[in-house]
Design a protein around this motif. Structure first.
Motif, PDB file in Angstrom:
ATOM      1  N   LEU A  92      90.593   5.550  65.224  1.00 21.00           N
ATOM      2  CA  LEU A  92      90.922   4.855  66.165  1.00 21.00           C
ATOM      3  C   LEU A  92      90.376   4.210  67.370  1.00 21.00           C
ATOM      4  CD1 LEU A  92      95.009   5.615  65.626  1.00 21.00           C
ATOM      5  CD2 LEU A  92      93.591   3.569  64.336  1.00 21.00           C
ATOM      6  N   TRP A  93      89.877   5.393  67.851  1.00 20.12           N
ATOM      7  CA  TRP A  93      89.163   5.093  69.069  1.00 20.12           C
ATOM      8  C   TRP A  93      87.896   4.324  68.828  1.00 20.12           C
ATOM      9  CZ3 TRP A  93      89.655   6.324  74.329  1.00 20.12           C
ATOM     10  CH2 TRP A  93      88.582   6.286  74.955  1.00 20.12           C
ATOM     11  N   ASP A  94      87.228   4.714  67.656  1.00 22.03           N
ATOM     12  CA  ASP A  94      86.162   3.953  67.160  1.00 22.03           C
ATOM     13  C   ASP A  94      86.600   2.569  66.856  1.00 22.03           C
ATOM     14  OD1 ASP A  94      84.358   6.443  67.444  1.00 22.03           O
ATOM     15  OD2 ASP A  94      84.229   6.672  65.527  1.00 22.03           O
ATOM     16  N   ARG A  95      87.557   2.287  66.156  1.00 21.03           N
ATOM     17  CA  ARG A  95      87.920   0.995  65.752  1.00 21.03           C
ATOM     18  C   ARG A  95      88.230   0.229  66.895  1.00 21.03           C
ATOM     19  NH1 ARG A  95      93.177   0.330  61.819  1.00 21.03           N
ATOM     20  NH2 ARG A  95      93.362  -1.793  62.132  1.00 21.03           N
ATOM     21  N   PHE A  96      89.096   0.731  68.167  1.00 19.37           N
ATOM     22  CA  PHE A  96      89.501  -0.131  69.125  1.00 19.37           C
ATOM     23  C   PHE A  96      89.068   0.081  70.424  1.00 19.37           C
ATOM     24  CE2 PHE A  96      93.006   0.212  66.174  1.00 19.37           C
ATOM     25  CZ  PHE A  96      93.325  -1.213  65.814  1.00 19.37           C
ATOM     26  N   ALA A  97      88.608   1.044  70.836  1.00 20.37           N
ATOM     27  CA  ALA A  97      88.206   1.430  72.333  1.00 20.37           C
ATOM     28  C   ALA A  97      86.956   0.551  72.801  1.00 20.37           C
ATOM     29  CB  ALA A  97      88.084   2.931  72.477  1.00 20.37           C
ATOM     30  N   ALA A  98      85.875   0.517  72.061  1.00 17.58           N
ATOM     31  CA  ALA A  98      84.592   0.036  72.586  1.00 17.58           C
ATOM     32  C   ALA A  98      84.034   0.800  73.578  1.00 17.58           C
ATOM     33  CB  ALA A  98      84.726  -1.659  72.723  1.00 17.58           C
ATOM     34  N   CYS A  99      83.957   1.821  73.217  1.00 19.79           N
ATOM     35  CA  CYS A  99      83.436   2.990  74.366  1.00 19.79           C
ATOM     36  C   CYS A  99      82.285   3.711  73.755  1.00 19.79           C
ATOM     37  CB  CYS A  99      84.629   3.564  74.858  1.00 19.79           C
ATOM     38  SG  CYS A  99      84.252   4.949  76.019  1.00 19.79           S
ATOM     39  N   ASP A 100      81.202   4.122  74.301  1.00 18.98           N
ATOM     40  CA  ASP A 100      80.346   5.044  73.981  1.00 18.98           C
ATOM     41  C   ASP A 100      80.393   6.371  74.137  1.00 18.98           C
ATOM     42  OD1 ASP A 100      79.547   4.944  76.754  1.00 18.98           O
ATOM     43  OD2 ASP A 100      77.742   3.969  76.551  1.00 18.98           O
ATOM     44  N   ARG A 101      81.520   6.743  74.926  1.00 19.19           N
ATOM     45  CA  ARG A 101      81.822   8.045  75.100  1.00 19.19           C
ATOM     46  C   ARG A 101      82.974   8.335  74.251  1.00 19.19           C
ATOM     47  NH1 ARG A 101      82.743  10.166  81.065  1.00 19.19           N
ATOM     48  NH2 ARG A 101      82.194  12.108  79.862  1.00 19.19           N
ATOM     49  N   ALA A 102      82.886   9.937  73.817  1.00 19.11           N
ATOM     50  CA  ALA A 102      83.939  10.186  72.807  1.00 19.11           C
ATOM     51  C   ALA A 102      85.355  10.318  73.769  1.00 19.11           C
ATOM     52  CB  ALA A 102      83.816  11.461  72.023  1.00 19.11           C
ATOM     53  N   PRO A 103      86.504  10.319  73.352  1.00 20.54           N
ATOM     54  CA  PRO A 103      87.917  10.786  73.893  1.00 20.54           C
ATOM     55  C   PRO A 103      87.838  12.374  74.134  1.00 20.54           C
ATOM     56  CG  PRO A 103      88.187  10.029  71.893  1.00 20.54           C
ATOM     57  CD  PRO A 103      86.925   9.794  71.941  1.00 20.54           C
ATOM     58  N   GLU A 104      88.217  13.060  75.156  1.00 24.95           N
ATOM     59  CA  GLU A 104      88.329  14.446  75.438  1.00 24.95           C
ATOM     60  C   GLU A 104      89.552  14.706  75.282  1.00 24.95           C
ATOM     61  OE1 GLU A 104      84.424  14.722  78.457  1.00 24.95           O
ATOM     62  OE2 GLU A 104      86.171  13.606  79.282  1.00 24.95           O
ATOM     63  N   SER A 105      90.618  14.043  75.577  1.00 18.45           N
ATOM     64  CA  SER A 105      91.949  14.421  75.373  1.00 18.45           C
ATOM     65  C   SER A 105      92.808  13.367  74.844  1.00 18.45           C
ATOM     66  CB  SER A 105      92.328  14.625  76.787  1.00 18.45           C
ATOM     67  OG  SER A 105      93.679  15.206  77.006  1.00 18.45           O
TER      68      SER A 105
END
Ligand code: MD3
Ligand code: FE
Length: 216
Positions: A92-105
Motif C-alpha cells: 500500500l505504501w508503494d501504491r499510495f505514498a510516492a516516497c522513496d524511503r520505506a516506512p519504518e513503523s
C-alpha cells in the motif's frame, strides 16, 4: 479502483473506498497476527492518564507513550520487539505514498464506542518531509482536520473501511483527530470497532543519519 482520484483538503489527500473487501480482510489478518505477538495496550499520557484508544505497532520501531513522554521505541512496553511490517502494508505504501524511503513503523490504533483522539499534530518523526499513510478498517469514524495552526478552523468528514488518507507536503503537519466512531457499521474487525493503520518514516533522512554517525 482509485479511478476517481483523491479528495484534497488542505494538502490531505483522501481516496474513498480505495481498498476492496478482499484487501481489507487480508490487512485485518495481518493486524490479528501483529496483536498476537505485540498485544494492544492503552498508552499513558505524560500526566499518567490512560488514553482511551488502544495501540500497537509493527516495523523496526513503534510509538509509545508513558510518564516519560511520547517517542518511538524498538520494543513493545512489555519488552518484545515489534513484529515485522507485513508485506501487504508495504504494497500500500508503494501504491499510495510516492516516497522513496520505506516506512519504518506502522501504528495500529483500535477504537470502540466512546473512544476518541483529540486534535493533535504528528511530529515525533525526525523527517517531517516524509508522508504518513493512513488506512481505515471497520466502523465509520468522524475525522476532523484543522490547519497548521492550533485553534484554526476545522472540517469534519466520515472515514469508512477501505478509505486511504495520505498526509504529505503541506498536509503533513495539520491538526487532526477522531471525534467518534459509529459502532456496528462494519463487520471487518473481528473484535468490533475500528482499526486505523498509519505507516510512517521515523528516522531522519540520509543527511541527518550520516551527521549522527559522524558525531558518534
Ligand atoms: C494528518 N490517527 O495515529 S488517521 C495518529 O484515525 C492518528 O487513528 C487517526 O491521528 C486515526 O496519529 C487519524 C489520519 C491521519 C494520520 C496521521 C496524520 C491524519 C494525519 C498526520 C498528519 C496529518
Ligand atoms: Fe495523528
Amino acid at each position: 479502483m482509485t479511478g476517481r482520484g483523491p479528495i484534497d483538503i488542505g494538502g490531505v489527500k483522501i481516496w474513498k473506498a480505495a481498498l476492496d473487501r478482499a484487501t481489507q480482510e487480508r490487512l485485518m489478518e495481518c493486524v490479528e497476527r501483529i496483536a498476537e505477538v505485540a498485544p494492544f495496550f492503552h498508552p499513558e499520557t505524560r500526566g499518567g492518564r490512560k488514553m482511551s484508544v488502544r495501540m500497537t505497532s509493527a516495523g523496526i520501531c513503534g510509538w509509545v507513550s508513558d510518564r516519560r513522554g511520547y517517542r518511538y521505541e524498538r520494543r513493545h512496553p512489555a519488552g518484545m520487539p515489534w513484529p515485522a511490517m507485513p508485506t501487504p502494508f508495504l504494497d500500500l505504501w508503494d501504491r499510495f505514498a510516492a516516497c522513496d524511503r520505506a516506512p519504518e513503523s506502522c501504528l495500529v490504533n483500535h477504537y470502540v464506542a466512546g473512544v476518541r483522539m483529540g486534535l493533535h499534530q504528528d511530529r515525533d518523526e525526525a523527517d517531517l518531509t516524509a508522508p504518513v499513510l493512513s488506512i481505515s478498517l471497520g466502523d465509520d469514524a468522524l475525522f476532523r482536520i484543522g490547519t497548521l495552526r492550533r485553534g484554526g478552523p476545522t472540517r469534519s468528514l466520515w472515514l469508512s473501511s477501505g478509505d486511504v488518507v495520505l498526509l504529505a507536503g503541506e498536509g503533513r503537519l495539520v491538526h487532526h483527530g477522531i471525534d467518534r466512531i459509529r459502532p456496528g457499521t462494519s463487520r471487518i474487525v473481528p473484535w468490533g470497532g475500528r482499526i486505523n493503520l498509519t505507516m510512517r518514516v521515523v528516522t531522519g533522512g540520509d543527511a541527518s543519519r550520516s551527521e549522527a554517525e559522524a558525531q558518534d
